[in-house]
Structure formats: structure tokens, C-alpha cells
Design an enzyme around this catalytic site. Structure first.
Site, PDB file in Angstrom:
ATOM      1  N   ASP A 184      -3.628  27.931  -6.791  1.00 43.54           N
ATOM      2  CA  ASP A 184      -2.890  29.192  -7.075  1.00 43.54           C
ATOM      3  C   ASP A 184      -2.584  29.952  -6.007  1.00 43.54           C
ATOM      4  OD1 ASP A 184      -4.014  28.497  -9.824  1.00 43.54           O
ATOM      5  OD2 ASP A 184      -5.244  30.145  -9.817  1.00 43.54           O
TER       6      ASP A 184
ATOM      7  N   GLU B 146      -4.850  34.033 -17.516  1.00 44.03           N
ATOM      8  CA  GLU B 146      -4.914  33.834 -16.215  1.00 44.03           C
ATOM      9  C   GLU B 146      -4.036  34.500 -15.223  1.00 44.03           C
ATOM     10  OE1 GLU B 146      -7.612  29.808 -15.279  1.00 44.03           O
ATOM     11  OE2 GLU B 146      -5.821  29.500 -15.666  1.00 44.03           O
TER      12      GLU B 146
END
Length: 509
Positions: A49, A231
Site C-alpha cells: 500500500d 481497508e
């Protein structure tokens, strides 16, 4: 003695020369197989990420989930890179290391211009990172309180970081997935707002100082897609026709429209306390298999610039790279547009991509009679170019990227289903994971008769932006040789207004 010394030295020099030549012949960083040349990837090791994206002092900071000891996921750190133009990146030393409170999971960063935290000293403005501490011991022991929110700050523009002694600043109330804080300044009430992923929904918190948080509201228990855990959220505003709308981005894994990881979003209103969507429709920011965990840079004013992780948790640990693993998408500028009765996000490559464009070839009003071969236009571009097409009338077409080994990537539009597609079933290496091969589709979001298409092509990826960016798709692939052939195909005749091809220089050279 001279003769003996010469006898000893000459073989040594020859040996050293051989060693140097051997070193020279090995792949240099960013020259290895499948390495993206126009996307950010770490020089070595694992990346997932994007984190802590913040613009400060004319510099774009990109932090990212990083494991510096292997090319598979491991104890998470915050890697760090910076750019002046969103295109050329310099990787810097690791910003945040795991500690006694746990691994450094995803989060965001802000510029605390008013020094609400008190971290600023001697007139220095603090950059503050807000991140999730993930305690692996607590997770192993079966507690639900192993993820908590913490702070770190920098007084030298992001070069060095100090973790706050009062961490964690937001303790887990007993929610197993309690993570990925995205923080913004909400000026009307002079407070910070945290958008936090909490299992299968979003929780909003606020604080005057980034330290003392109170819960404001929740959203999403009965809205959007719920095929997996929520998320990496983001909350920001955009204007359309003079009116302000709020966008809530929520990344989801699994449960994406083409399997595995994906990014959904909601359009609505935010009053500082709660988010209210305009409708219950599920919208996808990117329909391809390989954009995930995407969020926007903070401190960029009205401009909203989005960046995602260019992979999918179905196979991210297995893709066939050696020194490094995984990359980021092209940064994309976001805006809003009304189409088919909905307010939708539009994604386009940032204008700064032109900084690395080489000579542009333009073909005006070409006609495709079943097939138009463009290989001579791209065979010197080393699979690094931007392809643009515009159509007065949209009909069926496919764009074939291929090499001499019979490998091919197909990108096109199917009018019978009114959808775009990317087909990588023959695009190279596939055996590393059963779910990698496939044909991926995206509905056309425009009702217009005319159409346009932008493809950003790199060594091992393509990003599709259709109809002004209303439909976006991202896909990675791993051919055994560059795709140096290009053709546009159709079932009959296809009139095209314009085709333009612009080579892209490597951002690493």
C-alpha cells in the site's frame, strides 16, 4: 624482485578486471526483467500500500508498506520516496521501523501548519504521520485489540521521524480490523477528522490536536460492496458545477468486480460528523484486477491526486520478479462528472506525465479495414508509451500488443455488452498463480456516441482511461519479451478521428 612483483600483480589485475566486467554485466537497478520504467517501484524488496502521501515544500512524499528483507510480505515498515513532479522518484531511507508496539501498517500524513500537536519547535512546521500499529503478538494470542493508531512527526521535511511518546493515541475498543487512518483538516470546525477502516464499515473520529480522538459516527454497514474486509479509506471534497460533493473511498479485499482486491467509492455529503451518500449504488474507481489500496495526496489544495498499489492480493506474493516485487500506479487526477444519471469519479493520468514524453506520432483520420498495423510506430519505444485514440462513433475494436513469441495482450470494446475489456490469457508468464490468467471487463459509463481512449503502457502493465476517464482499468502482465508489435483490429471497418503515440522516457535514467 620486480619480476616477481610483476608476475604477482599482472594476474591480480586481470582477475580484478574480470570481476569488474562480471559486475558490469549484471542487471543494474531498475534494468531488471519486468521492471516498470514509468511507475514507482522500490529498488529492492517488497512493496504494497501507498501510505502517508503528503505534499510539502514543493515535494510530493510517498511512503509505502515495505519489507526490506525479502520480496514477500513481512514485518511492515514505511518505505519513503519523494518527487518534485509526480513522475521522477528518489527512494530515501526507511522512515518508520517496527517497534515494541508492533509493525507499521498503513496510514496517512498531514502538514500541521497551526502546530495543533505542539510538535513544532523554533518555528519549524511539523509533518505528522498517523498510522496503525499492528501488534503481531496480540494477534497471535487471539485478542481483538492488536491494532491501534499512533503518531510520528518530522521537523526536517520528512527526512527523519520521531515517534510520539504517548502512542497509541487511539486505542482499539475491541474491533479486530481497526486500521488505516486517513486524516484531513476540517476547517469549518477547526478539527482533524480521521476516516478509519473498522471491519466491514467506516468509523469517523475527530480531534483538535491529532492526539485526543472522539468517535463521531459510522458508515457503510449496509452500503456498498462487502465481499471482503474494508481497508485504506479516504475522505475528501470535489466541486462540480460550483457545488461541493464529498467522496469516500473504500478499498476492499476480496470482492472486487473482477476478483480479489479493488477500490470502491461513494459520493455524498459530510457535515463534520457523518457521511451521507447520495444513493446506495456501488461504484468502482478502477475495474481492472491490479489497482488496490489507492488514496490521495494531502495538502494539494483543490487538486486531488490519486495513487494505488498496482497488484492484487490473489497473487502479489507470487508474481515472477526477482529483486523487487510490486509497483504503484501512475498518479491520477480526480474530478467529477455526471453520466447516465449518476455523479461519477473521473480519473486521468496527471498532466506531469508529459514531462517524460518523447516525440509524438499523430495519424489523422485513419481507417481500420479489419486490421491496422502500428508496429513500426512503437517498435523502438521499448514498451513505454502513451497511446491515444478518439472516435466520432464508437464501434467494436481490439488493440493487440504482442511479441514474436506469440504472447499477446488484448484491450478493447465490446458493443454487444457495452463494456471494455483487458485480456491477458496469453500475455506471458502465468504459472505462478492459478487466478492470474483472465479476461477482465468494465461497463462503459458514458452514453455518448463518440469516445476516446488513453492507454499508458509500461514494461509489464497497462492502464486504460476511456471516455475522458469515466472508465478506468489497470492490469499487470509478465511477457518473456517486450511487446514491440501493436495493431488495431475490428470486425469490419472502423473510422478513427486521431491516433497519437508518444514514447515515454525511463524515469530511472
Amino acid at each position: 624482485m620486480k619480476t616477481k612483483c610483476g608476475t604477482l600483480i599482472l594476474p591480480l589485475l586481470i582477475a580484478l578486471n574480470c570481476i569488474c566486467k562480471a559486475q558490469d554485466s549484471s542487471p543494474k537497478p531498475y534494468d531488471d526483467e519486468h521492471r516498470p520504467q514509468v511507475h514507482f517501484s522500490p529498488a529492492q524488496h517488497w512493496m504494497n500500500d501507498p501510505n502517508g502521501m503528503v505534499y510539502y515544500n514543493h515535494t510530493y512524499h510517498l511512503f509505502f508498506q515495505y519489507y526490506p528483507k525479502d520480496i514477500v510480505w513481512g514485518p511492515m515498515h514505511w518505505g519513503h520516496a519523494e518527487s518534485k513532479d509526480l513522475v521522477h522518484w528518489k527512494q530515501l531511507p526507511i522512515a518508520l521501523y517496527p517497534d515494541s508496539l508492533g509493525y507499521i501498517f498503513s496510514g496517512s500524513a498531514v502538514v500541521d501548519s497551526n502546530n495543533t500537536t505542539g510538535f513544532g519547535k523554533n518555528g519549524k512546521i511539523p509533518m505528522v504521520a498517523i498510522f496503525t500499529h499492528h501488534d503481531p503478538k496480540g494477534e497471535k494470542e487471539g485478542t481483538d485489540k492488536f491494532q491501534n493508531q499512533s503518531l510520528a512527526y518530522s521537523l526536517d521535511g520528512g527526512s527523519t521521524w520521531t515517534k510520539y511518546s504517548g502512542n497509541p493515541v487511539l486505542k482499539n475498543p475491541g474491533v479486530r480490523d481497526f486500521r488505516d487512518p486517513k486524516v484531513m483538516w476540517y476547517a469549518p470546525e477547526k478539527k482533524w477528522v480521521m476516516t478509519l477502516a473498522t471491519q466491514d464499515h467506516i468509523s469517523f473520529y475527530s480531534a483538535p490536536d491529532l492526539k485526543n480522538w472522539k468517535k463521531e459516527s459510522e458508515f457503510g454497514i449496509k452500503a456498498g460492496a462487502h465481499g471482503g474486509v474494508w481497508e485504506c479509506p479516504d475522505l475528501f471534497s470535489l466541486k462540480m458545477n460550483g457545488k461541493t460533493y464529498w467522496i469516500l473511498i473504500v478499498n476492499l479485499n476480496p470482492g472486487g468486480p473482477n476478483g480479489g482486491s479493488a477500490t470502491q467509492y461513494f459520493v455524498g455529503n459530510f457535515d463534520g460528523n457523518k457521511f451521507s451518500p447520495l444513493d446506495s449504488n456501488t461504484r468502482w474507481l478502477d475495474y481492472g484486477p491490479d489497482e488496490y489500496a489507492g488514496i490521495t495526496w494531502s495538502n494539494t489544495g483543490s487538486r486531488k491526486i490519486f495513487l494505488g498499489w498496482m497488484s492484487n492480493w490473489q497473487y502479489a506474493n507470487q508474481v515472477p520478479t526477482k529483486a523487487w516485487r510490486n509497483a504503484a500506479t501512475i498518479p491520477r487526477e480526480l474530478s467529477l462528472k455526471q453520466s447516465k444519471g449518476q455523479i461519477l469519479l473521473v480519473s486521468k493520468p496527471v498532466a506531469e506525465l508529459k514531462n517524460i514524453e518523447e516525440k509524438t506520432i499523430v495519424l489523422k483520420q485513419p481507417v481500420v479495414n479489419r486490421s491496422l498495423d502500428l508496429s513500426s510506430k512503437i517498435n523502438k519505444l521499448k514498451s513505454q508509451y502513451v497511446l491515444k485514440l478518439s472516435f466520432a462513433t464508437l464501434k467494436d475494436y481490439s488493440i493487440r500488443l504482442s511479441n514474436t513469441k506469440g504472447e499477446e495482450l488484448l484491450i478493447g470494446y465490446d458493443p454487444a455488452k457495452d463494456e471494455y475489456y483487458i485480456d491477458r490469457t496469453k500475455a506471458g508468464k502465468m504459472d505462478f498463480q492459478k487466478n492470474f490468467s483472465g479476461r477482465f471487463t468494465a461497463p462503459r459509463q458514458s452514453a455518448a456516441k463518440n469516445s476516446d481512449l488513453i492507454l499508458v503502457v509500461d514494461k509489464s502493465s497497462v492502464e486504460l482511461f476511456a471516455d475522458g476517464g469515466l472508465t478506468t482499468m489497470t492490469a499487470i502482465y509478465f511477457p518473456t519479451d517486450d511487446f514491440n508489435n501493436l495493431a488495431v483490429k475490428t470486425t469490419g471497418k472502423l473510422a478513427i478521428n486521431n491516433i497519437s503515440i508518444s514514447g515515454l522516457k525511463s524515469i530511472w535514467k
